[in-house]
Scaffold this motif. Structure first.
Motif, PDB file in Angstrom:
ATOM      1  N   HIS A 181      39.107  43.416  39.440  1.00 41.70           N
ATOM      2  CA  HIS A 181      39.768  43.208  41.296  1.00 41.70           C
ATOM      3  C   HIS A 181      37.969  42.693  41.615  1.00 41.70           C
ATOM      4  CE1 HIS A 181      40.879  45.347  44.742  1.00 41.70           C
ATOM      5  NE2 HIS A 181      40.593  43.638  45.056  1.00 41.70           N
ATOM      6  N   GLY A 182      37.951  41.772  42.387  1.00 43.90           N
ATOM      7  CA  GLY A 182      36.121  41.253  43.286  1.00 43.90           C
ATOM      8  C   GLY A 182      36.393  41.718  44.325  1.00 43.90           C
ATOM      9  N   ASP A 183      35.145  42.096  44.085  1.00 44.04           N
ATOM     10  CA  ASP A 183      34.382  42.298  45.395  1.00 44.04           C
ATOM     11  C   ASP A 183      35.205  41.093  46.717  1.00 44.04           C
ATOM     12  OD1 ASP A 183      33.142  44.069  44.386  1.00 44.04           O
ATOM     13  OD2 ASP A 183      31.036  42.598  44.424  1.00 44.04           O
ATOM     14  N   PRO A 184      34.692  41.604  47.855  1.00 45.13           N
ATOM     15  CA  PRO A 184      35.324  40.379  49.319  1.00 45.13           C
ATOM     16  C   PRO A 184      34.693  39.522  49.149  1.00 45.13           C
ATOM     17  CG  PRO A 184      34.474  42.184  49.863  1.00 45.13           C
ATOM     18  CD  PRO A 184      35.264  43.333  48.664  1.00 45.13           C
ATOM     19  N   GLU A 185      35.825  38.429  49.564  1.00 44.14           N
ATOM     20  CA  GLU A 185      35.665  37.246  49.762  1.00 44.14           C
ATOM     21  C   GLU A 185      35.283  35.870  48.180  1.00 44.14           C
ATOM     22  OE1 GLU A 185      35.066  34.754  52.281  1.00 44.14           O
ATOM     23  OE2 GLU A 185      36.399  36.989  53.374  1.00 44.14           O
ATOM     24  N   CYS A 186      35.747  37.181  46.545  1.00 47.24           N
ATOM     25  CA  CYS A 186      35.768  36.329  45.392  1.00 47.24           C
ATOM     26  C   CYS A 186      36.681  35.547  46.028  1.00 47.24           C
ATOM     27  CB  CYS A 186      35.625  37.854  44.673  1.00 47.24           C
ATOM     28  SG  CYS A 186      37.494  38.321  44.805  1.00 47.24           S
ATOM     29  N   ALA A 187      36.396  34.406  44.582  1.00 43.97           N
ATOM     30  CA  ALA A 187      37.287  33.117  44.395  1.00 43.97           C
ATOM     31  C   ALA A 187      38.194  33.871  43.018  1.00 43.97           C
ATOM     32  CB  ALA A 187      36.744  31.651  44.365  1.00 43.97           C
ATOM     33  N   PRO A 188      39.087  34.339  42.329  1.00 43.30           N
ATOM     34  CA  PRO A 188      39.514  34.775  41.495  1.00 43.30           C
ATOM     35  C   PRO A 188      39.950  33.367  40.574  1.00 43.30           C
ATOM     36  CG  PRO A 188      41.477  35.279  42.817  1.00 43.30           C
ATOM     37  CD  PRO A 188      39.843  34.754  43.728  1.00 43.30           C
TER      38      PRO A 188
END
Length: 318
Positions: A181-188
Motif C-alpha cells: 500500500h503506497g503513500d498518497p499520490e503513488c502510482a502502483p
C-alpha cells in the motif's frame, strides 16, 4: 416567486463561500466549494478531465476535496490546472492555494493516512483477491516477518524488502499473496515487485486510486500441514512524494515482527518514533522515541509476538 428567491439566496451563499475559500483556502475547501458552486457530480468532473487528456479517478477527486490526499505528482498538478478551467476559476487560483498549503505542510499535514482511505484500501483489497480467486486465509501462519523499508533522497518511500518465515496449517499450500500500500499520490502501476528467494512472481493487480499493489508469490513446492517455509521478496516504489511513516496492520496474533527503516544520508529526519493502534480507527498509543543510527541512518522496532492491530514507525522532517 418564493422558490425563486430561495434559490437565489442559496446560489448567493454558495458563491460567497467559494469566494472566501479562494481567498483564504485551504486548497481542499476551495476545491469542494468550487465543485458545489458549479453543481457538478464528481463523475462529470472526471469526464471533463478525461476529455482534456488528464486521467484522475473519482476516488482521488473525492480525497482531494476532503483533504485526505493532496495533488503532488506532475499528472495530478496538470489535473488541478485543468480543474481551474472546468470549474471556471481564475487562473492559478487552486495552484496558488496548493503552494501556500505546502509552505505550511509540517504544521498542517496529518501524520497518518485517514481512516477513510484505509477502509477504502481494505475494500479494494477484497475485490482484487476475488479477481484472483484467492481466499483471505492462504493457509499460512507467520512465525517471523522482517521488513526493511528504504526512504530515498527525495524523502520518498523508495522501496521495501520482506523476509517471511511461515508454517502451513493445511495441505496443498503453494503460494503467498504480497500486498503493498503506497503513500498518497503513488502510482502502483509503476511499482515493481521482485521475487528474491524461494518463490517466483505470479499474477499481479493494482488499484491506482488507493495505491494498492497485490501480487502472487508462487512456491516451487506444495506444503503439507505443519511444514515450514522461508521466502523473500522486494517492492520498488519511489512513485509518491514525501513519506512520513510506515504502517503494518495485523489480523490474528502471530509470531515475531521486526521493522527497520533506513534513510538516505542526504535526507535524514529530525526524530523518529514507534506507535501502536488497536485498529485503524482507534487513537494512537505506545509512542516511543527511536534513536537514529549515526552510521547506518536507520531505526528499528522488534515485536516478539504481534497482536491484532496496527504497528508502525513515524518520523518528522525539518
Amino acid at each position: 416567486m418564493p422558490h425563486a428567491t430561495q434559490h437565489a439566496d442559496v446560489a448567493s451563499a454558495t458563491t460567497a463561500e467559494l469566494d472566501a475559500a479562494l481567498r483564504g483556502g485551504p486548497f481542499h475547501v476551495a476545491l469542494r466549494a468550487a465543485i458545489a458552486a458549479r453543481g457538478l457530480p464528481l463523475q462529470r468532473v472526471q469526464h471533463h478531465l478525461s476529455r482534456r487528456g488528464v486521467k484522475v479517478g473519482v476516488t482521488s477527486l473525492s480525497y482531494w476535496q476532503q483533504g485526505a490526499r493532496r495533488p503532488q505528482r506532475p499528472e495530478s498538478l496538470r489535473a488541478v490546472r485543468a480543474l481551474e478551467e472546468i470549474l471556471q476559476l481564475p487562473e492559478e487560483s487552486l495552484i496558488r492555494l496548493l503552494a501556500e498549503n505546502d509552505a505550511h505542510a509540517c504544521a498542517q499535514r496529518p501524520a497518518a493516512r485517514s481512516y477513510r482511505s484505509l477502509v477504502e484500501a481494505s475494500g479494494v483489497l477484497e475485490r482484487l483477491l476475488d479477481e484472483l480467486s484467492l481466499p483471505p486465509d492462504g493457509g499460512l501462519l507467520t512465525l517471523g516477518h522482517h521488513e526493511r523499508v528504504r526512504i530515498g533522497a527525495r524523502r520518498e518511500l523508495a522501496g521495501r524488502e520482506s523476509h517471511h518465515i511461515v508454517r502451513a496449517h493445511k495441505d496443498g499450500v503453494d503460494r503467498f499473496v504480497a500486498v503493498h500500500h503506497g503513500d498518497p499520490e503513488c502510482a502502483p502501476e509503476r511499482m515493481r515487485l521482485h521475487a528474491l528467494d524461494n518463490c517466483r512472481t505470479g499474477r499481479t493487480r493494482v488499484h491506482h486510486d488507493t495505491g494498492v499493489l497485490v501480487a502472487e508469490l508462487l512456491f516451487d513446492t506444495r506444503l503439507r500441514a505443519g511444514d515450514t517455509f522461508l521466502f523473500r521478496y522486494g517492492v520498488e516504489d519511489g512513485t509518491a512524494g514525501e513519506s512520513r511513516e510506515y504502517v503494518r496492520g495485523f489480523g490474528p496474533a502471530g509470531g515475531q515482527y521486526a521493522l527497520q527503516v533506513s534513510f538516505d544520508g542526504r535526507a535524514l529526519p529530525t526524530r523518529c518514533h514507534r506507535f501502536t493502534q488497536h485498529s485503524a480507527a482507534a487513537p494512537r498509543g505506545g509512542r516511543l522515541e527511536l534513536p537514529i543510527s549515526a552510521r547506518h541512518h536507520s531505526v528499528h522496532l522488534v515485536e516478539p509476538r504481534v497482536r491484532t492491530g496496527v504497528l508502525g514507525i513515524g518520523w518528522d522532517w525539518e
